[in-house]
Scaffold this motif. Structure first.
Motif: not given
Ligand SMILES: Nc1ncnc2c1ncn2[C@@H]1O[C@H](COP(=O)(O)OP(=O)(O)OP(=O)(O)O)[C@@H](O)[C@H]1O
Ligand SMILES: [Mg+2]
Length: 223
Positions: A45-56
């Motif tokens: 989930t952390t990785l997916l969130r980085l892919l749509y720029r939900d987190d850095l």
């Protein structure tokens, strides 16, 4: 399409540092269907969130759809997200709207012409096999149907990239298989797909490239 270069992510929880990703690197080409797997807590989930720029990321570089995500400006973040469809474990449908209206919602907000909305919504519903349920309300749907409606909503703008985080997590085997079939159809239409699942058996049945995370590392990348 996607390039992840030596990405690490550390969450700070009060004084505690929680490493979630460590030096993760991979590339995904346009049109690929990639399964992201690994045990609970592995970092999917952390990785997916980085892919749509939900987190850095804490360290490293990420490029998605030609955008370099780390220095991205706010208006560019909006443009990036318009090109990415996202589905989660929970369908999160608006309960007082029909399936049709749920799928049409984002197009209405964007001010698309009515004819185009109708055409695109029915296209999306056909792809996920839900055309006959367009006028149903979420409470009348099975969990599998609700998840297919969420999938239709995610692809209605025909995004080049679809990210799915445990979309079959709440479903029995038969319903999960339907979602996977719908995802395969979407993929064969040219959409790039990243599907995160901790269900290793299910990941194996897909017979697609599989990136396995273990404790935030890429442990395997094969197929
Ligand atoms: N917002 C957050 N704040 C602090 N720690 C977090 C946060 N999100 C995730 N973590 C931690 O980061 C690590 C990776 O979590 P992540 O949710 O990415 O794993 P996952 O592979 O998606 O797991 P699951 O299969 O359970 O969904 C875990 O140790 C988790 O506790
Ligand atoms: Mg997760």
């Amino acid at each position: 399409m996607i390039e992840v270069h030596r990405v690490s992510k550390v969450y700070s929880v009060g004084p505690v540092k929680v490493p979630a990703l460590r030096e993760v690197s991979f590339r995904i080409a346009k049109g690929e269907f990639v399964v992201l797997t690994g045990a609970s807590g592995a970092g999917k989930t952390t990785l997916l969130r980085l892919l749509y720029r939900d987190d850095l990321p804490s360290e490293g570089d990420i490029e998605v759809l030609g955008y370099n995500l780390v220095p991205l400006r706010r208006w560019q973040v909006a443009a990036l997200r318009r090109s990415i469809g996202v589905v989660f474990q929970d369908a999160k449908l608006l309960p007082v709207r029909t399936v049709y209206e749920n799928v049409a919602f984002v197009l209405r907000v964007l001010g698309a012409p009515r004819r185009e909305i109708t055409e695109r919504v029915f296209d999306a519903l056909r792809i996920v096999g839900l055309s006959s349920r367009a006028q149903a309300y979420p409470a009348q749907l099975s969990q599998g149907e609700a998840q297919r409606a969420a999938l239709a909503r995610a692809i209605v703008r025909r995004p080049p990239l679809l990210l799915a985080d445990e979309p079959t997590g709440n479903l029995d085997e038969a319903m999960a298989a339907e979602i996977l079939e719908a995802l395969k159809d979407i993929g064969s239409g040219g959409t790039t797909i990243v599907l995160a699942t901790h269900q290793a058996r299910l990941a194996a049945t897909l017979r697609r490239r599989t990136v396995t995370l273990d404790g935030g590392h890429v442990a395997k990348d094969e197929g």
